[in-house]
Design a protein around this motif. Structure first.
Motif, mmCIF file in Angstrom:
data_model
loop_
_atom_site.group_PDB
_atom_site.id
_atom_site.type_symbol
_atom_site.label_atom_id
_atom_site.label_comp_id
_atom_site.label_asym_id
_atom_site.label_seq_id
_atom_site.Cartn_x
_atom_site.Cartn_y
_atom_site.Cartn_z
ATOM 1 N N TYR A 54 20.017 14.186 -49.939
ATOM 2 C CA TYR A 54 19.322 15.024 -50.932
ATOM 3 C C TYR A 54 20.187 15.190 -52.178
ATOM 4 O O TYR A 54 19.704 15.087 -53.310
ATOM 5 C CB TYR A 54 19.000 16.404 -50.341
ATOM 6 C CG TYR A 54 17.882 16.365 -49.317
ATOM 7 C CD1 TYR A 54 16.611 15.922 -49.660
ATOM 8 C CD2 TYR A 54 18.098 16.792 -48.011
ATOM 9 C CE1 TYR A 54 15.584 15.878 -48.733
ATOM 10 C CE2 TYR A 54 17.076 16.760 -47.071
ATOM 11 C CZ TYR A 54 15.823 16.301 -47.436
ATOM 12 O OH TYR A 54 14.807 16.265 -46.516
ATOM 13 N N VAL A 75 8.613 17.714 -55.839
ATOM 14 C CA VAL A 75 9.151 17.550 -54.487
ATOM 15 C C VAL A 75 8.063 17.949 -53.498
ATOM 16 O O VAL A 75 7.457 19.014 -53.636
ATOM 17 C CB VAL A 75 10.381 18.458 -54.251
ATOM 18 C CG1 VAL A 75 10.969 18.221 -52.867
ATOM 19 C CG2 VAL A 75 11.429 18.255 -55.339
ATOM 20 N N HIS A 79 9.970 17.840 -48.534
ATOM 21 C CA HIS A 79 11.405 18.170 -48.431
ATOM 22 C C HIS A 79 11.760 19.461 -49.162
ATOM 23 O O HIS A 79 12.945 19.705 -49.432
ATOM 24 C CB HIS A 79 12.225 17.031 -49.043
ATOM 25 C CG HIS A 79 11.916 15.682 -48.467
ATOM 26 N ND1 HIS A 79 12.311 15.293 -47.213
ATOM 27 C CD2 HIS A 79 11.215 14.633 -48.973
ATOM 28 C CE1 HIS A 79 11.889 14.059 -46.983
ATOM 29 N NE2 HIS A 79 11.213 13.640 -48.029
ATOM 30 N N ASP A 90 14.401 21.743 -47.265
ATOM 31 C CA ASP A 90 15.655 21.026 -46.977
ATOM 32 C C ASP A 90 16.401 20.673 -48.264
ATOM 33 O O ASP A 90 17.623 20.799 -48.344
ATOM 34 C CB ASP A 90 15.368 19.735 -46.191
ATOM 35 C CG ASP A 90 14.892 20.019 -44.777
ATOM 36 O OD1 ASP A 90 15.178 21.113 -44.258
ATOM 37 O OD2 ASP A 90 14.229 19.141 -44.191
ATOM 38 N N LEU A 91 15.658 20.210 -49.266
ATOM 39 C CA LEU A 91 16.305 19.820 -50.524
ATOM 40 C C LEU A 91 16.904 21.047 -51.214
ATOM 41 O O LEU A 91 18.042 21.006 -51.710
ATOM 42 C CB LEU A 91 15.293 19.119 -51.431
ATOM 43 C CG LEU A 91 15.851 18.514 -52.726
ATOM 44 C CD1 LEU A 91 15.091 17.233 -53.080
ATOM 45 C CD2 LEU A 91 15.773 19.472 -53.908
ATOM 46 N N CYS A 105 20.898 21.561 -52.023
ATOM 47 C CA CYS A 105 21.267 21.369 -53.444
ATOM 48 C C CYS A 105 21.290 22.664 -54.251
ATOM 49 O O CYS A 105 21.387 22.609 -55.481
ATOM 50 C CB CYS A 105 20.291 20.393 -54.099
ATOM 51 S SG CYS A 105 20.146 18.836 -53.224
#
Ligand SMILES: NC(=O)c1ccc[n+]([C@@H]2O[C@H](COP(=O)([O-])OP(=O)(O)OC[C@H]3O[C@@H](n4cnc5c(N)ncnc54)[C@H](OP(=O)(O)O)[C@@H]3O)[C@@H](O)[C@H]2O)c1
Length: 323
Positions: free
Chosen positions: A64, A82, A85, A88-89, A93
């Protein structure tokens, strides 16, 4: 303005051309790859291509960060959308963004990446896009005058966004009396509850842990006339079936929303079979799809999404959809 798809981190196939990126799982299969070029031309966005980044479900934090670093550092990368994800991303990040909007902070997810004045921004747009789609078929003042409730099947990201809109998107006198959320696993209900607890709202929410369609039929039966019923389980597209049985009876004048617009759409067809007799308003996910992308295009390209612009984009997308 041809769509392109790369593995993460690979340089652009069209070096020099600006890119609007789409981070997903199988991006080349999405209708937006064909729709975006028509939108870009209509909106006069210039020499920009839609570019897919395909990542596996629950990719590693390093992957990511690798993709987000490309988007952040390349001047040719304008931003993008997006999907799948989003959580999770964002988790991997979080420190890479210069600005995180309140919905992204609240929900712990990002669906829109954009740039302003050299800064890299993260937004969660689903509460806004689902709200815009909902407002098209739930007129202003509806909740206050109808005494209707909302029953949401599924406690995933979409129904979380819809619940936020129902609980805070309109003035207090124009909100449902009660929201019932049903989910198969208890974890999603707990996550949703913890987000709701951070809101200032007087809407009562009941969290029901259930995967038995007959019990869902009973929840449907208990709703007042005019209530909103949403299928956000993915059943009828991502998995077979429907959260309710064929014996279920919708409340009179219910507003029925299937979040998908393709697939078997069993839930949608169950509602359509009762549409006339019970005076139902039945919607699929097409307008949600349009608003979802339009919200991100609005942010990335700083284009005002007036009702006329949304109508134009919808018309162009329909041409591609039926072509
Ligand atoms: N039209 C559009 O543009 C648009 C936009 C966004 C989403 N969608 C569609 O909307 C659907 C939902 O999206 P999402 O992002 O919210 O998905 P998601 O995060 O995967 O959430 C789906 C939820 O439904 C629950 N569920 C599945 N079967 C169930 C059942 N029988 N009874 C109760 N709960 C059940 C799942 O429970 P578990 O916790 O047990 O897995 C999960 O929490 C997807 O099919 C997606 O494609 C369409």
């Amino acid at each position: 303005m041809e769509p392109t798809a790369d593995k993460p981190g690979k340089p652009s196939a069209n070096a020099g051309t600006e890119r609007f990126s789409f981070i997903g799982v199988t991006t080349s299969k999405s209708a937006i790859m064909r729709v975006f070029p028509a939108w870009a031309e209509h909106l006069g966005l210039g020499d920009v291509v839609v570019h897919g980044y395909d990542l596996p479900l629950h990719a590693s934090p390093e992957r990511y960060r690798e993709v987000v670093e490309v988007l952040r550092s390349s001047p040719l990368e304008l931003g993008g959308l997006v999907t799948t994800h989003k959580i999770d991303l964002f988790t991997a990040c979080r420190d890479m963004f210069d600005y995180v909007d309140p919905y992204a902070e609240l929900c712990g997810e990002v669906s829109c990446l954009s740039k302003r004045d050299g800064l890299f921004w993260a937004h969660a747009k689903d509460p806004i896009s689902s709200g815009r789609a909902l407002d098209e078929f739930v007129e202003a003042g509806y909740w206050g005058s109808s005494g209707a409730e909302a029953l949401l099947f599924g406690a995933g990201g979409s129904n979380l966004a819809i619940s936020l809109h129902l609980m805070t998107g309109r003035p207090p006198e124009d909100r449902p009396q009660r929201i019932v959320v049903v989910n198969r696993s208890p974890g999603r209900l707990e996550s949703m509850r913890s987000v709701h607890q951070r809101l200032t709202t007087d809407v009562k929410v009941e969290y029901v842990h259930n995967a038995d369609p007959r019990e869902n039929d009973e929840l449907l039966r208990q709703l007042p006339a005019g209530s909103l019923v949403v299928n956000g389980t993915g059943m009828g597209k991502d998995s077979p079936g429907s959260p309710i049985t064929d014996d279920a009876i919708f409340p009179e004048r219910a507003l029925v929303w299937e979040l998908n617009y393709r697939g078997e759409l069993d839930f949608l067809h169950q509602a359509e079979r009762q549409q006339k007799a019970r005076g139902l308003a039945v919607e699929d996910g097409w307008r949600y799809f349009i608003h979802g992308w339009a919200c991100v295009v609005e942010e990335v390209f700083d284009v005002a999404m007036t009702p006329q612009v949304v109508r134009d984009l919808s018309r162009l997308a329909l041409v591609v959809r039926s072509g």
